[in-house]
Design a protein around this motif. Structure first.
Motif, mmCIF file in Angstrom:
data_model
loop_
_atom_site.group_PDB
_atom_site.id
_atom_site.type_symbol
_atom_site.label_atom_id
_atom_site.label_comp_id
_atom_site.label_asym_id
_atom_site.label_seq_id
_atom_site.Cartn_x
_atom_site.Cartn_y
_atom_site.Cartn_z
ATOM 1 N N ILE A 7 0.858 -1.183 0.000
ATOM 2 C CA ILE A 7 0.000 0.000 0.000
ATOM 3 C C ILE A 7 0.893 1.232 0.000
ATOM 4 N N HIS A 8 0.616 2.175 -0.899
ATOM 5 C CA HIS A 8 1.379 3.426 -0.977
ATOM 6 C C HIS A 8 0.434 4.574 -0.652
ATOM 7 N N HIS A 9 0.766 5.291 0.431
ATOM 8 C CA HIS A 9 -0.073 6.394 0.897
ATOM 9 C C HIS A 9 0.672 7.705 0.648
ATOM 10 N N ILE A 10 0.169 8.485 -0.276
ATOM 11 C CA ILE A 10 0.812 9.752 -0.651
ATOM 12 C C ILE A 10 0.187 10.880 0.165
ATOM 13 N N GLY A 11 1.053 11.683 0.795
ATOM 14 C CA GLY A 11 0.564 12.752 1.657
ATOM 15 C C GLY A 11 0.240 12.222 3.036
ATOM 16 N N GLY A 12 1.171 11.504 3.621
ATOM 17 C CA GLY A 12 0.938 10.841 4.898
ATOM 18 C C GLY A 12 1.251 11.677 6.117
ATOM 19 N N ARG A 13 1.225 12.975 5.994
ATOM 20 C CA ARG A 13 1.636 13.935 7.022
ATOM 21 C C ARG A 13 1.213 13.578 8.441
ATOM 22 N N ASP A 14 -0.039 13.232 8.642
ATOM 23 C CA ASP A 14 -0.499 13.004 10.014
ATOM 24 C C ASP A 14 -0.227 11.587 10.511
ATOM 25 N N GLY A 15 0.276 10.734 9.634
ATOM 26 C CA GLY A 15 0.643 9.394 10.057
ATOM 27 C C GLY A 15 -0.479 8.385 10.048
ATOM 28 N N HIS A 16 -1.655 8.796 9.660
ATOM 29 C CA HIS A 16 -2.769 7.853 9.583
ATOM 30 C C HIS A 16 -2.770 7.214 8.212
ATOM 31 N N GLY A 17 -2.945 5.923 8.191
ATOM 32 C CA GLY A 17 -2.933 5.187 6.944
ATOM 33 C C GLY A 17 -4.167 5.424 6.110
ATOM 34 N N PRO A 18 -4.211 4.795 4.955
ATOM 35 C CA PRO A 18 -5.330 5.002 4.047
ATOM 36 C C PRO A 18 -6.647 4.418 4.548
ATOM 37 N N PHE A 19 -6.562 3.409 5.424
ATOM 38 C CA PHE A 19 -7.765 2.811 5.996
ATOM 39 C C PHE A 19 -7.358 1.958 7.194
ATOM 40 N N PRO A 20 -8.288 1.708 8.114
ATOM 41 C CA PRO A 20 -7.945 0.877 9.274
ATOM 42 C C PRO A 20 -7.784 -0.587 8.852
ATOM 43 N N VAL A 21 -6.843 -1.272 9.483
ATOM 44 C CA VAL A 21 -6.586 -2.674 9.170
ATOM 45 C C VAL A 21 -6.655 -3.475 10.466
ATOM 46 N N GLU A 22 -7.432 -4.528 10.449
ATOM 47 C CA GLU A 22 -7.541 -5.403 11.613
ATOM 48 C C GLU A 22 -6.175 -6.012 11.927
ATOM 49 N N THR A 23 -5.890 -6.183 13.204
ATOM 50 C CA THR A 23 -4.595 -6.681 13.666
ATOM 51 C C THR A 23 -4.197 -7.984 12.983
ATOM 52 N N ARG A 27 0.229 -8.151 9.307
ATOM 53 C CA ARG A 27 1.467 -8.788 8.835
ATOM 54 C C ARG A 27 1.436 -9.053 7.324
ATOM 55 N N ASP A 28 0.269 -8.966 6.732
ATOM 56 C CA ASP A 28 0.123 -9.197 5.300
ATOM 57 C C ASP A 28 0.363 -7.933 4.474
ATOM 58 N N LEU A 29 0.685 -6.822 5.137
ATOM 59 C CA LEU A 29 0.807 -5.539 4.440
ATOM 60 C C LEU A 29 2.213 -4.952 4.530
ATOM 61 N N VAL A 30 2.601 -4.282 3.458
ATOM 62 C CA VAL A 30 3.778 -3.412 3.451
ATOM 63 C C VAL A 30 3.221 -2.028 3.125
ATOM 64 N N ILE A 31 3.351 -1.096 4.068
ATOM 65 C CA ILE A 31 2.778 0.243 3.887
ATOM 66 C C ILE A 31 3.908 1.254 3.719
ATOM 67 N N THR A 32 3.833 2.023 2.642
ATOM 68 C CA THR A 32 4.816 3.067 2.389
ATOM 69 C C THR A 32 4.103 4.414 2.404
ATOM 70 N N ASP A 37 7.233 16.949 3.128
ATOM 71 C CA ASP A 37 7.760 17.649 4.299
ATOM 72 C C ASP A 37 8.562 16.670 5.160
ATOM 73 N N ALA A 38 9.876 16.725 5.050
ATOM 74 C CA ALA A 38 10.743 15.808 5.798
ATOM 75 C C ALA A 38 10.574 15.959 7.309
ATOM 76 N N HIS A 56 7.336 1.813 5.776
ATOM 77 C CA HIS A 56 8.409 2.662 5.250
ATOM 78 C C HIS A 56 7.870 4.089 5.189
ATOM 79 N N VAL A 57 8.714 5.062 5.529
ATOM 80 C CA VAL A 57 8.325 6.464 5.457
ATOM 81 C C VAL A 57 9.383 7.195 4.640
ATOM 82 N N LEU A 58 8.942 7.798 3.531
ATOM 83 C CA LEU A 58 9.880 8.438 2.609
ATOM 84 C C LEU A 58 9.553 9.914 2.440
ATOM 85 N N PRO A 59 10.554 10.788 2.571
ATOM 86 C CA PRO A 59 10.327 12.235 2.429
ATOM 87 C C PRO A 59 10.371 12.665 0.962
#
Length: 99
Positions: A7-23, A27-32, A37-38, A56-59
């Motif tokens: 999953i690639h989330h563009i504009g992740g400033r506040d740190g919230h992902g694109p949608f909630p994921v059950e616990t 482990r099945d996800l790689v979120i970038t 804004d570094a 992963h968090v990329l500036p």
């Protein structure tokens, strides 16, 4: 074979992902997360440290082409963009009435 969903989330400033994921599925996800804004990279990492996903968090600022570009910074940092501001909306305000 490692079969995970990326999953690639563009504009992740506040740190919230694109949608909630059950616990049980984390482990099945790689979120970038990407944000131009570094200064918000550490905040994004902190807000996602509880996840069992690989994070992963990329500036980076993503655009249509490779190379240098102008990032137009707005008063509301969530609306900063590679697109220039539209002067027709310079004085636009959102008013919310609750109740």
């Amino acid at each position: 074979m490692n079969k995970r969903i990326s999953i690639h989330h563009i504009g992740g400033r506040d740190g919230h992902g694109p949608f909630p994921v059950e616990t049980q599925f984390q482990r099945d996800l790689v979120i970038t997360f990407y944000d131009a804004d570094a200064d918000c990279v550490e905040q994004i990492k902190e807000r996602n440290q509880h996840l069992k996903s690989e994070v992963h968090v990329l500036p980076y600022c993503l655009g249509a082409t490779n190379g240098e570009a102008t990032l137009y910074i707005n008063y509301d940092p969530y609306t900063s963009s590679l697109l220039p501001n539209n002067p027709a909306y310079r004085d636009y305000r959102v008013v919310c009435n609750y109740g």
